[in-house]
Design a protein around this motif. Sequence first.
Motif, PDB file in Angstrom:
ATOM      1  N   UNK A 236       0.838  -1.200   0.000  1.00 41.67           N
ATOM      2  CA  UNK A 236       0.000   0.000   0.000  1.00 41.67           C
ATOM      3  C   UNK A 236       0.885   1.269   0.000  1.00 41.67           C
ATOM      4  N   UNK A 237       1.995   1.223   0.711  1.00 39.47           N
ATOM      5  CA  UNK A 237       2.924   2.380   0.701  1.00 39.47           C
ATOM      6  C   UNK A 237       3.474   2.561  -0.712  1.00 39.47           C
ATOM      7  N   UNK A 238       3.849   1.441  -1.305  1.00 38.93           N
ATOM      8  CA  UNK A 238       4.350   1.441  -2.684  1.00 38.93           C
ATOM      9  C   UNK A 238       3.306   2.111  -3.594  1.00 38.93           C
ATOM     10  N   UNK A 239       2.051   1.710  -3.448  1.00 40.44           N
ATOM     11  CA  UNK A 239       0.983   2.245  -4.306  1.00 40.44           C
ATOM     12  C   UNK A 239       0.804   3.747  -4.082  1.00 40.44           C
ATOM     13  N   UNK A 240       0.845   4.169  -2.813  1.00 43.46           N
ATOM     14  CA  UNK A 240       0.606   5.593  -2.521  1.00 43.46           C
ATOM     15  C   UNK A 240       1.758   6.467  -3.048  1.00 43.46           C
ATOM     16  N   UNK A 241       2.991   5.982  -2.862  1.00 45.43           N
ATOM     17  CA  UNK A 241       4.122   6.776  -3.366  1.00 45.43           C
ATOM     18  C   UNK A 241       4.071   6.850  -4.893  1.00 45.43           C
ATOM     19  N   UNK A 242       3.724   5.722  -5.503  1.00 51.36           N
ATOM     20  CA  UNK A 242       3.650   5.699  -6.975  1.00 51.36           C
ATOM     21  C   UNK A 242       2.550   6.645  -7.462  1.00 51.36           C
ATOM     22  N   UNK A 243       1.487   6.708  -6.709  1.00 58.84           N
ATOM     23  CA  UNK A 243       0.378   7.611  -7.088  1.00 58.84           C
ATOM     24  C   UNK A 243       0.883   9.061  -7.145  1.00 58.84           C
ATOM     25  N   UNK A 244       1.659   9.460  -6.145  1.00 65.16           N
ATOM     26  CA  UNK A 244       2.190  10.840  -6.133  1.00 65.16           C
ATOM     27  C   UNK A 244       3.087  11.060  -7.349  1.00 65.16           C
ATOM     28  N   UNK A 245       3.968  10.070  -7.608  1.00 64.10           N
ATOM     29  CA  UNK A 245       4.933  10.216  -8.702  1.00 64.10           C
ATOM     30  C   UNK A 245       4.206  10.274 -10.049  1.00 64.10           C
ATOM     31  N   UNK A 246       3.258   9.373 -10.258  1.00 64.68           N
ATOM     32  CA  UNK A 246       2.560   9.336 -11.556  1.00 64.68           C
ATOM     33  C   UNK A 246       1.731  10.600 -11.759  1.00 64.68           C
TER      34      UNK A 246
END
Length: 496
Positions: A236-246
């Motif tokens: 979930x952390x991976x997903x949230x950080x990726x969301x910010x980057x994308x």
Amino acid sequence: MTGSVAVIGAGPGGLVAARWLLAQGFEPTIFEQTQTLGGQWTGTAGISGVWPTMHTNTSRILTSFSDLEHEKDLTFPSNRDILAYLHRYAETFALTSRIRFGTRVELLSRSDAGWLVESSGTAETFERVIVASGRFQSPYVPTVPGLDTFTGTAGAMPTYRYRESHPYLGKSVLVAGGAISALEIASELAQLGVRVVVAQRRQRYVLPKFAAAVPSDSRIFTRYGTLANETLPPAEIDRQLKEIVLEAGGSPEQYGAPAPDPSLFAAGVTLAQQYLPLVAEGRITVRPWLESVDGKTVTFTDGSTDAFDGILFGTGFELDLPFLDDQIRSVVGLDTVHLDADRYTFHPDLPGLAFVGMWDQSGGYFVPLELQARWVAYTWGGVIPEPGDGELRSAVDAYRARRGTSQKSRMNLVALSFARAAGVEPNPDDWPHLRRALLFGPLAPSCFRLQGPDALPDAPARFARDAAAFGAITSNELTEREQRYWAAVETARAMR
Ligand SMILES: Cc1cc2nc3c(=O)[nH]c(=O)nc-3n(C[C@H](O)[C@H](O)[C@H](O)COP(=O)(O)OP(=O)(O)OC[C@H]3O[C@@H](n4cnc5c(N)ncnc54)[C@H](O)[C@@H]3O)c2cc1C
Ligand SMILES: NC(=O)c1ccc[n+]([C@@H]2O[C@H](COP(=O)([O-])OP(=O)(O)OC[C@H]3O[C@@H](n4cnc5c(N)ncnc54)[C@H](OP(=O)(O)O)[C@@H]3O)[C@@H](O)[C@H]2O)c1
């Protein structure tokens, strides 16, 4: 001798350590091998990888200490601005007269009376020592078969030695590495018309300097991020950080670069403003890693070949503390990557010795450096209790257990671990009007002066101003997404 502390290095880490030691009544002497203070920010060949045109990749507020503000209001200051800031900091806190310039520490060892510091033919004993000689002083270049046969006229060298574009103009350059040094220098050269190829072993996600109209370090390195990291599943952390980057910059394959691994943790993330658009314009070509070199010809791992006039390796740094004697080296298990210590700082078998700035992370160093300095000064000054022997040993064991895995941390994780240790982590419940800023805003240095030792009366107003300017947080009301994210953290905490 009572209260004497040798501080090795007059970079940001050594300076901020000396400032907080002085506040606790210690007598720091700062050993600096060069003729000037500022460490990396001096741009001095041999001790710095900073090149003249480089700006910070960290926002101004996260590249400052808690009791001195920058004079210019640039969001991403130049390296010269940061150096000027460090000179002003040293003057403000009467540190300059405590620096022994041109004095390289050759050997640090234990003596019956304390710690023996040997430099320039003299030996002196100090009650305590802080090692603040820098984490990025020794560039690492991977072995590439045939590299020694390279005949390009501009040569092959680490980006650490890059100072000017001139030797590369009109030429063809291979930049090896997929993180900030490599991508920023590749971008600079490509914009000057140099033919640039970047070779990398994996494609990282690339975050631009701004995300959703605020400096991206304000979005990505938050207190919420740390609390989520401690409570939510890694996926979930991976997903949230990726969301910010994308949301900020999209994904590399949208620009014509290779597609990264779907997991941000597996792919890695870096920060560069111009890089992906230059790939999209064809001004930078991306290749896989180098298989071999023969004369001017480089063969890549996909079998393709190309000829270059110069090769620059932006392939990171080795931990290097050549002045530690064998006994200290053995206690901390020092190698080119690891140093066994409680939160990168203390070891139970080395009382009176502390390391400052020896970890590798993404994000700005100034805020965690100051928090680490305060932790050390408060511990030695008796403001907070010394960690017990058992506590220190289990922290060291926990560090040892992570040997061999990636040692790169994130600024928000490191900063909050030091803030907690120093007793200065702000509690959002004590600051209802700053709650959102404390959770989702920038980890501005002012928020660590709200409570605990050395709290400042103007810190609440300063932090509110910093959160508005650098995090666009002007209301205390959580957005719908923030509410959802925070609710998940609270639920996970309640279930513990
Ligand atoms: C290219 C590059 C760009 C960076 N950009 C950013 C950025 O944008 N934002 C950010 O926050 N951080 C950035 N950093 C990280 C940077 O390292 C920190 O900001 C900061 O400089 C760390 O401070 P320090 O004091 O720990 O180490 P350093 O700045 O490296 O200072 C160490 C000092 O110790 C001295 N020294 C070393 N050995 C001895 C010895 N034996 N005897 C006496 N003196 C000694 C050195 O001469 C030096 O002055 C960057 C790093 C690099 C390499
Ligand atoms: N202000 C600025 O603009 C600026 C500029 C430069 C540097 N910096 C700072 O300086 C610090 C160091 O950054 P850095 O980019 O020099 O180093 P880094 O972050 O350690 O990145 C090293 C790069 O080299 C690659 N690499 C390492 N070993 C390799 C191997 N054996 N084979 C192939 N590739 C290899 C890594 O690959 P992977 O991608 O696979 O990990 C990574 O891409 C950071 O704190 C950074 O923020 C800031």
